[in-house]
Scaffold this motif. Structure first.
Motif, PDB file in Angstrom:
ATOM      1  N   GLU A 115       0.969  -1.322   0.505  1.00 49.34           N
ATOM      2  CA  GLU A 115       0.129   0.021  -0.173  1.00 49.34           C
ATOM      3  C   GLU A 115       1.103   1.343  -0.232  1.00 49.34           C
ATOM      4  O   GLU A 115       1.609   0.935   0.311  1.00 49.34           O
ATOM      5  N   ALA A 116       0.147   2.366  -0.598  1.00 49.94           N
ATOM      6  CA  ALA A 116       1.449   3.275  -1.291  1.00 49.94           C
ATOM      7  C   ALA A 116       1.298   4.007   0.971  1.00 49.94           C
ATOM      8  O   ALA A 116       0.192   4.343   1.369  1.00 49.94           O
ATOM      9  N   PRO A 117       2.061   4.912   0.769  1.00 52.41           N
ATOM     10  CA  PRO A 117       1.991   5.492   2.202  1.00 52.41           C
ATOM     11  C   PRO A 117       1.295   6.760   2.059  1.00 52.41           C
ATOM     12  O   PRO A 117       0.774   7.532   0.305  1.00 52.41           O
ATOM     13  N   VAL A 118       0.055   6.717   2.933  1.00 49.46           N
ATOM     14  CA  VAL A 118      -0.732   7.740   3.036  1.00 49.46           C
ATOM     15  C   VAL A 118       0.096   9.228   3.557  1.00 49.46           C
ATOM     16  O   VAL A 118       0.308   9.355   3.991  1.00 49.46           O
ATOM     17  N   LYS A 119      -0.371   9.873   2.275  1.00 45.03           N
ATOM     18  CA  LYS A 119      -0.074  11.995   2.979  1.00 45.03           C
ATOM     19  C   LYS A 119      -0.655  12.489   3.531  1.00 45.03           C
ATOM     20  O   LYS A 119      -1.902  11.772   3.371  1.00 45.03           O
ATOM     21  N   PRO A 120      -0.185  12.916   4.714  1.00 42.34           N
ATOM     22  CA  PRO A 120      -0.925  13.453   5.563  1.00 42.34           C
ATOM     23  C   PRO A 120      -1.523  15.304   4.416  1.00 42.34           C
ATOM     24  O   PRO A 120      -0.697  15.387   3.790  1.00 42.34           O
ATOM     25  N   MET A 121      -2.567  14.395   4.596  1.00 45.28           N
ATOM     26  CA  MET A 121      -3.728  16.362   3.777  1.00 45.28           C
ATOM     27  C   MET A 121      -4.524  17.506   5.229  1.00 45.28           C
ATOM     28  O   MET A 121      -4.417  16.653   6.373  1.00 45.28           O
ATOM     29  N   ARG A 122      -4.884  18.016   4.674  1.00 46.35           N
ATOM     30  CA  ARG A 122      -5.852  19.278   5.433  1.00 46.35           C
ATOM     31  C   ARG A 122      -6.710  19.183   4.857  1.00 46.35           C
ATOM     32  O   ARG A 122      -6.714  19.241   3.077  1.00 46.35           O
ATOM     33  N   THR A 123      -7.569  20.044   4.994  1.00 47.99           N
ATOM     34  CA  THR A 123      -8.899  20.783   4.406  1.00 47.99           C
ATOM     35  C   THR A 123      -8.474  22.248   3.494  1.00 47.99           C
ATOM     36  O   THR A 123      -7.937  23.021   4.308  1.00 47.99           O
ATOM     37  N   CYS A 124      -8.940  22.324   1.867  1.00 43.92           N
ATOM     38  CA  CYS A 124      -9.067  24.005   2.186  1.00 43.92           C
ATOM     39  C   CYS A 124      -9.939  24.611   2.913  1.00 43.92           C
ATOM     40  O   CYS A 124     -11.347  24.474   2.668  1.00 43.92           O
ATOM     41  N   PRO A 125      -9.309  25.796   3.011  1.00 41.99           N
ATOM     42  CA  PRO A 125     -10.318  26.648   3.455  1.00 41.99           C
ATOM     43  C   PRO A 125     -11.840  26.751   2.743  1.00 41.99           C
ATOM     44  O   PRO A 125     -13.053  27.964   3.550  1.00 41.99           O
ATOM     45  N   ASP A 130      -9.635  18.196   0.151  1.00 46.24           N
ATOM     46  CA  ASP A 130      -8.634  17.991   0.762  1.00 46.24           C
ATOM     47  C   ASP A 130      -7.399  17.556  -0.464  1.00 46.24           C
ATOM     48  O   ASP A 130      -7.328  17.966  -1.346  1.00 46.24           O
ATOM     49  N   VAL A 131      -6.089  18.179   0.618  1.00 48.68           N
ATOM     50  CA  VAL A 131      -4.930  19.455   0.044  1.00 48.68           C
ATOM     51  C   VAL A 131      -3.846  18.599   0.799  1.00 48.68           C
ATOM     52  O   VAL A 131      -3.827  18.542   1.956  1.00 48.68           O
ATOM     53  N   ASP A 132      -2.859  18.596  -0.251  1.00 48.67           N
ATOM     54  CA  ASP A 132      -1.597  17.630   0.704  1.00 48.67           C
ATOM     55  C   ASP A 132      -1.153  19.113   2.125  1.00 48.67           C
ATOM     56  O   ASP A 132      -1.232  19.767   1.172  1.00 48.67           O
ATOM     57  N   GLU A 133      -0.971  18.767   2.493  1.00 47.59           N
ATOM     58  CA  GLU A 133      -0.338  19.305   3.614  1.00 47.59           C
ATOM     59  C   GLU A 133       1.052  20.400   3.790  1.00 47.59           C
ATOM     60  O   GLU A 133       1.215  21.852   3.831  1.00 47.59           O
TER      61      GLU A 133
END
Length: 152
Positions: A115-125, A130-133
Protein backbone atom coordinates in the motif's frame (compact mmCIF):
# COMPACT_ATOMS: atom_id res chain seq x y z
CA UNK A 1 42.06 -15.50 -21.39
CA UNK A 2 41.66 -16.83 -17.84
CA UNK A 3 39.73 -13.70 -16.82
CA UNK A 4 37.46 -14.12 -19.83
CA UNK A 5 36.60 -17.72 -18.92
CA UNK A 6 36.14 -16.83 -15.25
CA UNK A 7 33.82 -13.96 -16.23
CA UNK A 8 31.82 -16.23 -18.51
CA UNK A 9 31.53 -18.87 -15.78
CA UNK A 10 30.32 -16.25 -13.29
CA UNK A 11 27.75 -15.04 -15.82
CA UNK A 12 26.53 -18.50 -16.86
CA UNK A 13 26.17 -19.83 -13.33
CA UNK A 14 24.35 -16.81 -11.95
CA UNK A 15 20.90 -17.73 -10.64
CA UNK A 16 18.96 -15.55 -13.08
CA UNK A 17 20.56 -17.08 -16.16
CA UNK A 18 19.84 -20.61 -14.98
CA UNK A 19 16.25 -19.64 -14.11
CA UNK A 20 15.86 -18.13 -17.56
CA UNK A 21 17.22 -21.27 -19.23
CA UNK A 22 14.79 -23.45 -17.27
CA UNK A 23 11.95 -21.09 -18.21
CA UNK A 24 12.83 -21.31 -21.91
CA UNK A 25 12.91 -25.12 -21.83
CA UNK A 26 9.60 -25.34 -19.97
CA UNK A 27 8.11 -22.72 -22.31
CA UNK A 28 9.14 -24.72 -25.37
CA UNK A 29 7.56 -27.87 -23.92
CA UNK A 30 4.42 -25.92 -23.01
CA UNK A 31 4.29 -24.57 -26.57
CA UNK A 32 4.29 -28.11 -27.95
CA UNK A 33 1.48 -29.09 -25.58
CA UNK A 34 -0.58 -26.06 -26.61
CA UNK A 35 0.11 -26.76 -30.29
CA UNK A 36 -1.18 -30.30 -29.86
CA UNK A 37 -4.16 -29.07 -27.86
CA UNK A 38 -5.14 -26.67 -30.63
CA UNK A 39 -4.54 -28.92 -33.63
CA UNK A 40 -5.70 -32.22 -32.10
CA UNK A 41 -8.43 -31.26 -29.62
CA UNK A 42 -9.83 -27.74 -30.16
CA UNK A 43 -9.84 -27.25 -33.93
CA UNK A 44 -11.36 -30.64 -34.97
CA UNK A 45 -14.66 -30.06 -33.08
CA UNK A 46 -14.82 -26.49 -34.39
CA UNK A 47 -14.23 -27.82 -37.90
CA UNK A 48 -16.92 -30.46 -37.37
CA UNK A 49 -19.40 -27.82 -36.21
CA UNK A 50 -18.61 -25.87 -39.37
CA UNK A 51 -19.23 -28.87 -41.63
CA UNK A 52 -16.14 -31.07 -41.29
CA UNK A 53 -13.64 -28.36 -42.18
CA UNK A 54 -9.93 -28.86 -41.46
CA UNK A 55 -8.51 -25.39 -40.83
CA UNK A 56 -4.94 -26.50 -41.46
CA UNK A 57 -5.85 -27.12 -45.14
CA UNK A 58 -7.16 -23.60 -45.74
CA UNK A 59 -4.87 -21.89 -48.25
CA UNK A 60 -4.88 -19.62 -51.27
CA UNK A 61 -2.87 -20.61 -54.30
CA UNK A 62 -0.88 -17.64 -55.58
CA UNK A 63 -0.23 -18.90 -59.12
CA UNK A 64 -3.68 -20.28 -59.96
CA UNK A 65 -2.73 -23.96 -59.79
CA UNK A 66 -5.15 -26.13 -57.82
CA UNK A 67 -4.28 -28.62 -55.07
CA UNK A 68 -6.67 -30.47 -52.76
CA UNK A 69 -4.62 -30.06 -49.60
CA UNK A 70 -1.88 -27.83 -48.31
CA UNK A 71 0.50 -30.80 -48.25
CA UNK A 72 -0.13 -31.45 -51.96
CA UNK A 73 0.42 -27.78 -52.77
CA UNK A 74 3.71 -27.71 -50.90
CA UNK A 75 4.84 -30.99 -52.50
CA UNK A 76 4.06 -29.54 -55.95
CA UNK A 77 5.95 -26.34 -55.12
CA UNK A 78 2.85 -24.17 -55.48
CA UNK A 79 3.26 -20.82 -53.71
CA UNK A 80 0.42 -20.45 -51.19
CA UNK A 81 -0.88 -18.26 -48.40
CA UNK A 82 -1.66 -20.80 -45.67
CA UNK A 83 -4.23 -18.81 -43.69
CA UNK A 84 -5.56 -21.96 -42.00
CA UNK A 85 -2.19 -22.51 -40.34
CA UNK A 86 -2.26 -18.86 -39.35
CA UNK A 87 -5.69 -19.31 -37.72
CA UNK A 88 -4.31 -22.27 -35.76
CA UNK A 89 -1.34 -20.16 -34.66
CA UNK A 90 -3.67 -17.35 -33.51
CA UNK A 91 -5.70 -19.81 -31.43
CA UNK A 92 -2.48 -21.21 -29.97
CA UNK A 93 -1.30 -17.71 -29.08
CA UNK A 94 -4.60 -16.90 -27.37
CA UNK A 95 -4.40 -20.07 -25.30
CA UNK A 96 -0.78 -19.39 -24.28
CA UNK A 97 -1.59 -15.76 -23.46
CA UNK A 98 -4.58 -16.82 -21.36
CA UNK A 99 -2.52 -19.46 -19.52
CA UNK A 100 0.23 -16.92 -18.78
CA UNK A 101 -2.40 -14.45 -17.58
CA UNK A 102 -3.79 -17.05 -15.16
CA UNK A 103 -0.33 -17.92 -13.84
CA UNK A 104 0.67 -14.28 -13.33
CA UNK A 105 -2.66 -13.54 -11.66
CA UNK A 106 -2.10 -16.41 -9.20
CA UNK A 107 1.47 -15.31 -8.51
CA UNK A 108 0.27 -11.77 -7.80
CA UNK A 109 -2.32 -13.16 -5.37
CA UNK A 110 0.44 -14.93 -3.40
CA UNK A 111 2.24 -11.70 -2.56
CA UNK A 112 0.60 -9.08 -0.36
CA UNK A 113 -0.13 -5.80 -2.06
CA UNK A 114 2.11 -2.93 -1.03
CA UNK A 115 0.00 0.00 0.00
CA UNK A 116 1.20 3.47 -0.88
CA UNK A 117 2.04 5.58 2.12
CA UNK A 118 -0.80 7.92 3.01
CA UNK A 119 0.19 11.55 2.69
CA UNK A 120 -1.00 13.82 5.45
CA UNK A 121 -3.81 16.00 4.14
CA UNK A 122 -5.56 19.18 5.25
CA UNK A 123 -8.78 20.81 4.14
CA UNK A 124 -8.81 23.88 1.91
CA UNK A 125 -10.61 26.64 3.85
CA UNK A 126 -12.21 27.91 0.62
CA UNK A 127 -13.51 24.84 -1.26
CA UNK A 128 -13.34 22.31 1.61
CA UNK A 129 -11.45 19.74 -0.54
CA UNK A 130 -8.53 17.65 0.74
CA UNK A 131 -5.14 19.15 -0.12
CA UNK A 132 -1.61 17.92 0.55
CA UNK A 133 -0.42 19.52 3.77
CA UNK A 134 2.68 20.94 2.03
CA UNK A 135 0.68 22.59 -0.80
CA UNK A 136 0.82 26.37 -1.13
CA UNK A 137 -2.08 26.52 -3.61
CA UNK A 138 -5.27 24.43 -3.72
CA UNK A 139 -5.35 22.22 -6.86
CA UNK A 140 -9.17 22.36 -6.87
CA UNK A 141 -9.96 26.08 -6.53
CA UNK A 142 -6.42 27.51 -6.96
CA UNK A 143 -6.67 29.59 -3.79
CA UNK A 144 -3.45 30.45 -2.06
CA UNK A 145 -2.99 28.50 1.14
CA UNK A 146 -1.22 29.66 4.23
CA UNK A 147 1.21 27.01 5.49
CA UNK A 148 0.03 25.45 8.71
CA UNK A 149 2.28 25.88 11.69
CA UNK A 150 3.47 22.58 13.04
CA UNK A 151 3.16 21.99 16.74
CA UNK A 152 6.51 21.39 18.39
Amino acid sequence: MNDFLRGFKDFALRGNVIDLAVGVVIGAAFGKIVSSLVSDIIMPPIGLLLGGIDFSDFFISLNGQHAATLAEAKAAGIPVIAYGSFLNAVVQFLIVAFAIYLVIKQINNLYPKKEAPVKPMRTCPFCKQDVDEEATRCPHCTSELVPEKKAS
